[in-house]
Design a protein around this motif. Structure first.
Motif, short mmCIF file in Angstrom:
data_model
loop_
_atom_site.label_atom_id
_atom_site.label_comp_id
_atom_site.label_asym_id
_atom_site.label_seq_id
_atom_site.Cartn_x
_atom_site.Cartn_y
_atom_site.Cartn_z
N LEU A 72 32.13 38.66 45.23
CA LEU A 72 31.68 39.66 44.40
C LEU A 72 31.26 41.01 45.27
CD1 LEU A 72 30.49 40.55 41.53
CD2 LEU A 72 28.42 39.31 42.06
N VAL A 73 30.51 40.78 46.30
CA VAL A 73 30.17 41.91 47.26
C VAL A 73 31.36 42.70 47.71
CG1 VAL A 73 29.02 42.29 49.53
CG2 VAL A 73 28.01 40.60 48.06
N ILE A 74 32.47 42.18 48.09
CA ILE A 74 33.56 42.75 48.68
C ILE A 74 34.25 43.55 47.43
CG2 ILE A 74 35.77 42.74 49.44
CD1 ILE A 74 34.66 40.14 51.12
N ARG A 75 34.21 42.79 46.17
CA ARG A 75 34.80 43.65 45.09
C ARG A 75 34.20 44.89 44.79
NH1 ARG A 75 33.82 43.64 39.62
NH2 ARG A 75 32.54 41.75 39.68
N GLN A 76 32.90 44.83 44.48
CA GLN A 76 31.93 45.82 44.15
C GLN A 76 32.09 46.92 45.38
OE1 GLN A 76 28.11 43.83 43.58
NE2 GLN A 76 28.57 43.50 41.62
N THR A 77 31.89 46.54 46.41
CA THR A 77 32.07 47.72 47.44
C THR A 77 33.45 48.28 47.65
OG1 THR A 77 30.73 46.05 49.02
CG2 THR A 77 31.92 48.01 50.13
N MET A 78 34.39 47.69 47.16
CA MET A 78 35.85 48.21 47.17
C MET A 78 35.90 49.12 45.65
SD MET A 78 36.29 47.02 50.08
CE MET A 78 37.68 47.97 50.65
N GLU A 79 35.29 48.62 44.64
CA GLU A 79 35.28 49.49 43.42
C GLU A 79 34.77 50.89 43.75
OE1 GLU A 79 35.44 46.47 39.68
OE2 GLU A 79 33.62 46.81 40.70
N ALA A 80 33.62 50.98 44.66
CA ALA A 80 33.05 52.15 44.96
C ALA A 80 34.16 53.29 45.59
CB ALA A 80 31.61 51.92 45.54
N SER A 81 35.25 52.95 45.80
CA SER A 81 36.12 53.70 46.81
C SER A 81 37.30 53.88 45.98
CB SER A 81 36.37 52.94 47.87
OG SER A 81 37.42 53.57 48.61
N ILE A 82 37.93 52.70 45.15
CA ILE A 82 39.16 52.84 44.45
C ILE A 82 39.01 53.90 43.21
CG2 ILE A 82 40.82 51.49 43.37
CD1 ILE A 82 40.22 49.06 44.79
N LEU A 83 40.16 54.64 43.00
CA LEU A 83 40.05 55.44 41.92
C LEU A 83 40.84 54.81 40.75
CD1 LEU A 83 41.23 58.67 43.84
CD2 LEU A 83 38.98 58.49 42.88
N THR A 84 39.87 53.74 40.10
CA THR A 84 40.52 52.93 39.11
C THR A 84 40.79 53.75 37.88
OG1 THR A 84 37.87 52.74 38.16
CG2 THR A 84 39.08 50.87 40.00
N HIS A 85 40.20 54.88 37.57
CA HIS A 85 40.57 55.77 36.43
C HIS A 85 42.04 56.26 36.30
CE1 HIS A 85 39.39 58.81 39.10
NE2 HIS A 85 39.97 59.80 38.30
N LEU A 86 42.75 56.08 37.76
CA LEU A 86 43.88 56.73 37.61
C LEU A 86 44.99 55.58 37.50
CD1 LEU A 86 43.77 58.75 41.01
CD2 LEU A 86 43.67 59.53 38.86
N MET A 87 44.79 54.24 37.28
CA MET A 87 45.48 53.30 37.14
C MET A 87 45.02 52.27 35.83
SD MET A 87 45.59 52.24 41.01
CE MET A 87 43.97 52.61 41.17
N PRO A 88 44.93 53.08 34.87
CA PRO A 88 44.60 52.58 33.64
C PRO A 88 45.43 51.29 33.25
CG PRO A 88 45.44 54.39 32.72
CD PRO A 88 45.51 54.57 34.30
N ARG A 89 44.73 50.19 32.36
CA ARG A 89 45.72 49.05 32.00
C ARG A 89 46.34 48.22 33.12
NH1 ARG A 89 45.75 52.73 28.31
NH2 ARG A 89 47.65 53.48 29.05
N SER A 90 46.01 48.61 34.31
CA SER A 90 46.50 47.55 35.40
C SER A 90 45.11 46.83 36.16
CB SER A 90 47.15 48.40 36.48
OG SER A 90 46.25 49.28 37.10
N GLN A 91 45.80 45.87 36.99
CA GLN A 91 44.73 45.12 37.94
C GLN A 91 45.27 45.07 39.50
OE1 GLN A 91 45.22 41.05 36.28
NE2 GLN A 91 45.78 40.44 38.27
N ILE A 92 44.23 45.17 40.14
CA ILE A 92 44.62 45.31 41.60
C ILE A 92 43.96 44.00 42.43
CG2 ILE A 92 44.07 46.33 43.68
CD1 ILE A 92 43.90 48.97 42.28
#
Length: 242
Positions: free
Chosen positions: A99-119
């Motif tokens: 959870l810690v790693i996921r939340q830390t990486m989410e702060a960096s990844i531009l998730t809005h550029l990849m809608p309806r997808s998963q990483i």
């Protein structure tokens, strides 16, 4: 036990208090992953693999279809420590670190550029000697960059502690197990933004600021190293194509 020699000021492993362990990174170590990396901080070795962006496999997991879903799984290899007892799968510590790693990486990844997808980010500790959380974040950053995932900035992480009345950078296992305070920090280096701050013991405010400042300097040094590794890798790829 003296963790810092009062005469020379050196630590058990010969480092100065503000000296980091040797860093080593290798890109593209998992052939079938979209991005992968092996990262070493001293004797701590971790591997990260990234898959995606790809179609969401479980639609029920996606809360916001306008942004990419980021998932992370952290594991420690059975042989990673000297402790031979088998660790249960899905244990609480692994879930918490995932959870810690996921939340830390989410702060960096531009998730809005990849809608309806998963990483998907998978990290595994191959050898543990302190600082595994930070090493996993650093490995994941490189693997995400290798996969071409758009990011605001690379995230880097480092820990610092307080032993023998001395702030120490990048604790190894012996130092980490000594019972002193340990502060783990993650930052977006160019933006100078803290994305992770964990502390496992209380410290007076002025001491805490010194220890955290040391950890941030460590993060920045790691960011400089990782940027160089990524640049060298890009040059190698261009040479092969050329």
């Amino acid at each position: 036990m003296e963790y810092v020699d009062p005469l020379t000021g050196f630590r058990i492993d010969g480092r100065r208090p503000n000296e980091m362990r040797q860093l080593k990174a290798e890109i593209g170590v998992v052939a079938r992953a979209d991005g992968s990396a092996l990262f070493e901080m001293g004797n701590t070795r971790v591997i990260a693999a990234v898959y995606g962006p790809r179609e969401v496999q479980n639609k029920g997991q996606q809360v916001n279809s306008k942004e990419a879903l980021v998932r992370c799984e952290y594991r420690m290899a059975e042989f990673s420590t000297g402790d031979r007892r088998r660790k249960p799968k899905g244990d609480r510590r692994s879930t918490e670190i995932s959870l810690v790693i996921r939340q830390t990486m989410e702060a960096s990844i531009l998730t809005h550029l990849m809608p309806r997808s998963q990483i998907d980010i998978f990290v595994q500790v191959l050898q543990a000697d302190g600082g595994t959380r930070s090493a996993c974040i650093n490995a994941a950053t490189i693997a995400l960059a290798d996969a071409g995932i758009p990011m605001r900035d690379i995230v880097t992480s480092c820990s610092a502690g307080y032993l023998c009345s001395t702030p120490l950078l990048d604790l190894n296992y012996l130092e980490d197990s000594a019972g002193g305070a340990d502060v783990t920090v993650g930052i977006l280096a160019k933006m100078d933004k803290v994305t992770l701050l964990q502390m496992d013991a209380k410290l007076p405010m002025d001491t805490f600021e010194n220890v955290m400042g040391l950890a941030i300097e460590g993060c920045k040094a790691i960011a400089t190293y990782i940027r160089q590794v990524l640049l060298d890798n890009t040059k190698q790829l261009e040479c092969r194509r050329g």
